[in-house]
Design an enzyme around this catalytic site. Structure first.
Site, PDB file in Angstrom:
ATOM      1  N   GLU A  30      47.886  61.385 -83.241  1.00  0.00           N
ATOM      2  CA  GLU A  30      48.738  62.081 -82.256  1.00  0.00           C
ATOM      3  C   GLU A  30      50.091  61.387 -82.114  1.00  0.00           C
ATOM      4  OE1 GLU A  30      48.409  64.920 -80.961  1.00  0.00           O
ATOM      5  OE2 GLU A  30      46.322  65.329 -81.412  1.00  0.00           O
ATOM      6  N   TYR A  81      50.732  65.152 -72.864  1.00  0.00           N
ATOM      7  CA  TYR A  81      50.239  65.887 -74.031  1.00  0.00           C
ATOM      8  C   TYR A  81      49.188  65.056 -74.789  1.00  0.00           C
ATOM      9  CZ  TYR A  81      49.829  67.200 -78.813  1.00  0.00           C
ATOM     10  OH  TYR A  81      49.285  67.487 -80.027  1.00  0.00           O
ATOM     11  N   ASP A 125      51.979  71.772 -77.031  1.00  0.00           N
ATOM     12  CA  ASP A 125      52.980  71.205 -77.943  1.00  0.00           C
ATOM     13  C   ASP A 125      53.889  72.343 -78.419  1.00  0.00           C
ATOM     14  OD1 ASP A 125      51.484  72.616 -79.769  1.00  0.00           O
ATOM     15  OD2 ASP A 125      51.257  70.963 -81.195  1.00  0.00           O
TER      16      ASP A 125
END
Ligand code: SF4
Length: 344
Positions: A31, A114, A132
């Site tokens: 990520e 996020y 996103d």
């Protein structure tokens, strides 16, 4: 929507290395790398990172130079520095066990809403919706929302909608499915509307405004910077220095530098106090390149010279050509070293 998306995902998802695990450390690495990085580029960096630091302990025991060396060329270097800090925190405060709960994850350096949502939903099925760029695009088209996505109002509106439609079970798979759908099906330039399972209910498709969604406010913030780098030879070596932590290329290494707001000539450089203090009177232009970052155009020139007497500043290091590999450099400097075959 959930079952359609998950069915589509199972059939179409790409086989990516971080998809075959629910290990929070691996998901976290992926990520962070994928923020601001295309998947195609990110895969190589991910594989190299996991190979060198297979677990949180290995990362926590490393140092800035090792981490930045692996990150070279990926940009946004504070991501790497923050990972090192977060790894040390996990070792100290979580006894080396990577957290999977949103409230713990959000405390880690460099982990925002996020990333915390993605890890907690994938690794512990916590009900947190991810938003996103791919999710913004898909939702703005499906629901025909014209609120600019890069405004606080837009961010709030889309997060609220994403939370509302998030299923109460399988939220991790659903989150991955919606991001993947936006990434490879409801694509930016050529969305596959003709074979889309959501064609019937897609409001922007049915109103003919797909190409107008999502809406983004224009931000014209691109500035140009002029960087003059000097290969300064001294006793069979050349000089490098470490960058600070408040600008681009945080803590990476570079050559001695004169930065200016406008392009400056060779004569102006020779008269510049920086070179005067080093008693340098001759410089030779080698090459110039333009390097583009998201909000900056860098006009970079490389010059060569040599130092006759010891005028080294306290922040200078002397290295040999063979030692270049040991230090992380910004991409344009790395390219310069690879291309110009500098000799000492
Ligand atoms: Fe995206 Fe087109 Fe499908 Fe609408 S119909 S969700 S715009 S791919």
């Amino acid at each position: 929507m959930t079952s359609k998306l998950i069915r589509w995902y199972i059939k179409n998802k790409r086989d990516l290395p971080w998809r075959n695990t629910t290990d929070p450390y691996s998901i976290w690495v992926s990520e962070i790398i994928l923020q601001q990085t295309q998947i195609k580029t990110g895969i190589n960096y991910y594989n190299r990172f996991i190979e060198k630091f297979p677990n949180i302990k290995a990362l926590a025991m490393s140092n800035e130079i090792d981490v930045l060396n692996l990150w070279q060329g990926l940009g946004y270097y504070n991501r790497a520095l923050n990972m090192l800090i977060a790894a040390k925190t996990v070792m100290k405060e979580y006894h080396g066990v990577f957290p999977v709960k949103y409230d713990d994850l959000i405390q880690l350096k460099g982990v925002g809403e996020y990333t915390a949502s993605a890890i907690s939903s994938i690794c512990s099925n916590e009900n947190k919706a991810v938003v996103d760029g791919n999710v913004y695009r898909f939702l703005s088209r499906l629901y025909d929302i014209a609120t600019p996505i890069n405004t606080p109002k837009g961010k709030k509106e889309f997060q609220k909608l994403a939370n509302k439609i998030l299923p109460s079970i399988n939220s991790g798979t659903y989150n991955q499915a919606i991001m993947e759908f936006g990434s490879i099906h409801c694509q930016k330039h050529i969305p596959k509307c003709h074979i889309c399972p959501f064609q019937g209910e897609c409001l922007s498709f049915n109103s003919g405004v797909v190409k107008l969604r999502p809406v983004k406010n224009k931000i014209n913030r691109i500035k140009t910077r002029y960087l003059n780098y000097f290969i300064i030879r001294y006793k069979g070596q050349f000089i490098i220095q470490q960058r600070g932590s408040k600008d681009i290329w945080k803590k990476l290494y570079e050559l001695p530098l004169i930065e200016s707001k406008k392009e400056i000539s060779k004569d102006q450089l020779i008269r510049h106090n920086y070179l005067k203090r080093l008693q340098i009177k001759e410089i030779k232009h080698i090459s110039s390149v333009t390097h583009k970052l998201t909000h900056q155009n860098l006009k970079i020139s490389f010059w060569e010279t040599c130092l006759k007497k010891n005028r080294l500043r306290s922040n200078f290091f002397n290295i040999t050509i063979d030692e270049i590999q040991q230090y992380p450099f910004p991409k344009p400097l790395k390219n310069y070293f690879d291309k110009e075959h500098i000799s000492i």
